[in-house]
Write a protein that holds these residues in place. Structure first.
Motif, PDB file in Angstrom:
ATOM      1  N   GLY A 493       0.750  -1.287   0.078  1.00 17.73           N
ATOM      2  CA  GLY A 493       0.003  -0.080  -0.056  1.00 17.73           C
ATOM      3  C   GLY A 493       1.037   1.245  -0.097  1.00 17.73           C
ATOM      4  N   ASP A 494       2.081   1.185   0.285  1.00 21.10           N
ATOM      5  CA  ASP A 494       3.156   2.364   0.310  1.00 21.10           C
ATOM      6  C   ASP A 494       3.024   2.891  -1.322  1.00 21.10           C
ATOM      7  OD1 ASP A 494       4.701   4.099   1.207  1.00 21.10           O
ATOM      8  OD2 ASP A 494       5.668   2.555   2.539  1.00 21.10           O
ATOM      9  N   SER A 514       0.889   1.366  -3.803  1.00 21.44           N
ATOM     10  CA  SER A 514      -0.370   2.178  -3.493  1.00 21.44           C
ATOM     11  C   SER A 514      -1.747   1.333  -3.705  1.00 21.44           C
ATOM     12  CB  SER A 514      -0.592   3.306  -4.480  1.00 21.44           C
ATOM     13  OG  SER A 514       0.662   4.097  -4.385  1.00 21.44           O
ATOM     14  N   LEU A 515      -1.654  -0.010  -3.104  1.00 22.99           N
ATOM     15  CA  LEU A 515      -2.757  -0.920  -3.160  1.00 22.99           C
ATOM     16  C   LEU A 515      -3.599  -0.860  -1.848  1.00 22.99           C
ATOM     17  CD1 LEU A 515      -1.208  -4.116  -4.656  1.00 22.99           C
ATOM     18  CD2 LEU A 515      -2.277  -2.196  -6.039  1.00 22.99           C
ATOM     19  N   ASP A 519      -7.269  -4.186  -3.592  1.00 25.51           N
ATOM     20  CA  ASP A 519      -6.586  -4.327  -4.773  1.00 25.51           C
ATOM     21  C   ASP A 519      -5.475  -5.381  -4.817  1.00 25.51           C
ATOM     22  OD1 ASP A 519      -7.530  -1.761  -5.823  1.00 25.51           O
ATOM     23  OD2 ASP A 519      -6.331  -0.577  -4.394  1.00 25.51           O
ATOM     24  N   LYS A 520      -4.989  -5.854  -3.538  1.00 28.56           N
ATOM     25  CA  LYS A 520      -4.139  -6.969  -3.344  1.00 28.56           C
ATOM     26  C   LYS A 520      -4.791  -8.116  -3.888  1.00 28.56           C
ATOM     27  CE  LYS A 520      -1.256  -4.887   0.284  1.00 28.56           C
ATOM     28  NZ  LYS A 520      -0.679  -5.175   1.487  1.00 28.56           N
ATOM     29  N   ASP A 543      -3.804  -7.918   5.033  1.00 27.61           N
ATOM     30  CA  ASP A 543      -3.580  -8.933   3.692  1.00 27.61           C
ATOM     31  C   ASP A 543      -4.586 -10.176   3.637  1.00 27.61           C
ATOM     32  OD1 ASP A 543      -1.377  -7.483   2.994  1.00 27.61           O
ATOM     33  OD2 ASP A 543      -0.175  -8.663   4.211  1.00 27.61           O
ATOM     34  N   ALA A 544      -5.700  -9.989   4.484  1.00 30.04           N
ATOM     35  CA  ALA A 544      -6.770 -11.305   4.679  1.00 30.04           C
ATOM     36  C   ALA A 544      -7.468 -11.681   3.304  1.00 30.04           C
ATOM     37  CB  ALA A 544      -7.422 -10.873   5.695  1.00 30.04           C
ATOM     38  N   PRO A 545      -7.755 -10.823   2.534  1.00 36.96           N
ATOM     39  CA  PRO A 545      -8.578 -11.070   1.318  1.00 36.96           C
ATOM     40  C   PRO A 545      -7.620 -11.848   0.563  1.00 36.96           C
ATOM     41  CG  PRO A 545      -9.132  -8.803   1.762  1.00 36.96           C
ATOM     42  CD  PRO A 545      -8.008  -9.225   2.876  1.00 36.96           C
TER      43      PRO A 545
END
Length: 668
Positions: A493-494, A514-515, A519-520, A543-545
């Motif tokens: 996400g950075d 930038s997620l 988005d991940k 990050d669970a999804p």
């Protein structure tokens, strides 16, 4: 007497007794040379004795021993076959039972004894091997502590480990096992955590550090507050997980099981047809014996148990056979940045003042006041620095509004304070007259995470926070490629500039920056659509999804984390990146052994069938070769128990001289 009773209940009692009776039969036959023939029954027994040994129209004492050997070895086989039939299942035991009983009826006592004796040996070998391949589980159970020393009523009391109560203070002395999961409240020492993490180097423990049940003190003296006891300890959860994993079936094993259900009846039909057409009962019985799919049935589970057992010894928990098989196909690995590629311990590195009316301490004070209400990893280094410089906030801010992927907005002393990235300013209509975006880009290009600080409607400065790249991150990526992984992808996400700086430092193949959490997930799904089998390494929170979508979800540093141990497809107990390529290599080795075993088993059956129809393969020879193939399959699988991977820690010669690689930090 107790030792004899234990041995009598063991796997080898029946094969040994049957073997002694067979040797006695041969001995009597050799010594008597036909002189000790004793007639004991009707004519059909006499004819059977002639057929079996060719020693005359008598039922010999040698035949009696051989028949006894067949009964001793075959009784349990017949019972198991009957029980299987009661639940409408045609087992391998039924094939052997029919063959042995048929051989006895036609007078082939040697064949009946040989078949049941060799089959009993095969079963004993299988049972012994499965116990040996479960050695990792036995080792884990063995390290479970029996006693604990606790402080009660001002004194030291030694009690069973299971009697420790939550919240008690446990004393861990040099050389003692840690009896509970807990937190060090006093003292210092070195703890050997090999039973949990697979790492052989002891870990230094001081106040506030966590320790785990089953680990061993190598030096020092610790007072530990018990936070996990009995079944709630990490060790207990690991044992439970390994038990479940070793019993779980892989897809290949499930297929073999379905195949055997049809294969076994097919062998019986083939034997019946061959017997009717040829009129040769011995041929039909021989087909029953050599058609036993014993090696085929044992080929997969013994490999799975060995592979999972080996990985557990190395501090790698794999959820089951299906996940082991899937792991061997991994072609893409997606990794989170913070805490995976970096140490996860950010530090404040830069404070850039953009408002001429402000001082450096002003920017730090407003940033710390805003972050006092944040749970994000970025907050800690800012608050620590503010405390060290004497500008720490007195309390907590008023309203705190997290803006996912951008930063936070808080109310401090009636003023609105924003701390985050440039899109956060745009969202709240703040004009960037001070040029904070340019400064932020410069910091990001250096691998630092920039955070713009605005008070009211004015930007006052930019703060840069940096994290250290893990020493073993570049080596992990190199080993992943060597293990057959085609690409390693960073999902963070950075900002892209920060992500690219980290990517260059560690050798990442592909970067997605930038997620947001969703988005991940999309990035993982896209790799799957491209044909990749994807493993996702993350912390299980934001990050669970993506972890749920990936073919294999990997939890790093899972020691002590009940959720990670129970839910992750692969849990790396230690905080060692090199365990990931090791897990993939071990999965590939295990699947390779599974395939080899299937080929060995099927080739043996085909060659024996050819030998029977071509002549020369008797019932006893067929069973001997069949059990030989079982032994070969077992020995082949047991190769997995050997640790051929070498050390998972990076050699000193390959390490970066200093720990100043381009930094990064947790994304908002």
């Amino acid at each position: 007497m107790t030792a004899f009773r234990t041995w009598r209940r063991g796997n080898w009692f029946i094969p040994v007794v049957s073997g002694i009776l067979i040797l006695a039969s041969f001995g009597v036959e050799q010594l008597a040379s036909g002189a000790w023939n004793i007639t004991v029954g009707p004519q059909w027994w006499i004819d059977a004795g002639e057929h079996a040994h060719g020693t005359g129209h008598v039922f010999t004492l040698a035949n009696a021993f051989m028949l006894a050997a067949a009964i001793v070895a075959g009784y349990g086989i017949v019972v198991k076959a009957f029980r299987a039939l009661m639940v409408k299942f045609i087992s391998i035991d039924l094939l052997v039972s029919i063959a042995a009983i048929g051989a006895t009826i036609i007078g082939n006592f040697w064949e009946a004894a040989a078949v049941t004796f060799l089959f009993a040996i095969g079963r004993a070998l299988e049972a012994g091997t499965m116990n040996k391949t479960r050695a990792a589980l036995a080792t884990l159970v063995a390290v479970a502590p029996d006693t604990a020393v606790v402080l009660r009523d001002g004194g030291q009391v030694e009690i069973p480990a299971s009697h420790v109560r939550m919240g008690e203070i446990v004393l861990v002395k040099n050389g003692a096992k840690v009896p509970v999961d807990g937190q060090v409240v006093s003292g210092a020492g070195a703890i050997d955590e090999a039973s949990i993490t697979g790492e052989s180097i002891p870990v230094e423990k001081t106040k506030s550090d966590h320790v785990f049940a089953g680990t061993i003190s190598r030096s020092g003296f610790l007072q530990v507050l018990a936070t996990g006891i009995g079944a709630d300890t990490t060790l207990a959860r690991i044992i439970h997980r390994v038990e479940e994993a070793q019993d779980a079936k892989a897809k290949t094993q499930a297929f073999i099981d379905r195949f055997s259900k049809w294969y076994t009846p097919a062998v019986m039909v083939l034997a019946l047809v061959a017997g009717l057409i040829s009129g040769d009962v011995v041929l039909a019985l021989t087909l029953l014996v050599i058609g036993c799919p014993g090696a085929l049935v044992i080929s997969i589970p013994v490999a799975i148990v060995s592979g999972i057992g080996r990985s557990a010894r190395n501090g790698i928990l794999i959820k089951g056979g299906e996940y082991l098989e899937t792991s061997s196909k991994i072609s893409a690995v997606a990794v989170d940045k913070t805490g995976t590629l970096t140490e996860g311990r950010p530090e404040l590195t830069d404070i850039v003042v953009l408002d001429p009316a402000r001082k450096r301490s002003d920017v730090l004070r407003w940033a710390a006041a805003a972050e006092a209400g944040s749970e994000h990893p970025l907050a800690r280094p800012i608050l620590d620095t503010a405390r060290d410089e004497g500008v720490a906030p007195d309390g907590i801010p008023g309203t705190v509004t997290p803006v996912i992927g951008k930063g936070i907005v808080v109310d401090v002393d009636g003023k609105r304070v924003l701390i985050g990235n440039a899109p956060l300013l745009t969202q709240y209509g703040i004009t960037d007259d001070a040029g904070s975006a340019v400064v932020a880009d410069e910091l990001a290009a250096a691998g630092k995470t920039p955070m713009i600080v605005a008070v009211g409607d004015a930007v006052i400065g930019v703060i840069g926070v940096a994290d250290t790249v893990r020493e073993d991150a570049p080596e992990m990526i190199r080993r992943l490629h060597a293990a057959g992984v085609k690409k390693v992808v960073m999902l963070t996400g950075d900002t892209r500039l920060v992500a690219e700086a980290i990517g260059r430092a560690v050798g990442i193949d592909e970067i997605h920056a930038s997620l947001l959490p969703e988005d991940k997930l999309d990035a993982v799904a896209q790799m799957q659509r491209e044909g990749h089998t994807v493993a996702m390494v993350g912390d299980g929170v934001n990050d669970a999804p993506a972890l749920a979508t990936a073919d294999i979800g990997v939890a790093m540093g899972a020691a002590g984390s009940a959720v990670a141990v129970e839910t992750a497809d692969i849990a790396l107990m230690g905080d060692n990146l090199l365990k990931l390529p090791e897990a993939i290599r071990l999965a590939k080795r295990t699947v390779s052994v599974m395939r080899q075993n299937i080929i060995i088993a099927l080739t043996t059956v085909v060659l024996l069938l050819v030998g029977v129809f071509a002549g020369g393969v008797t019932m006893a020879i067929g069973m001997l070769v069949h059990e030989g193939s079982v032994l070969v399959v077992i020995l082949n699988a047991m190769r997995l128990l050997r640790n051929t991977q070498g050390a998972t820690t990076m050699p000193k010669s390959e390490r970066t001289p200093s720990r100043t690689a381009e930094p990064a930090v947790a994304e908002r």
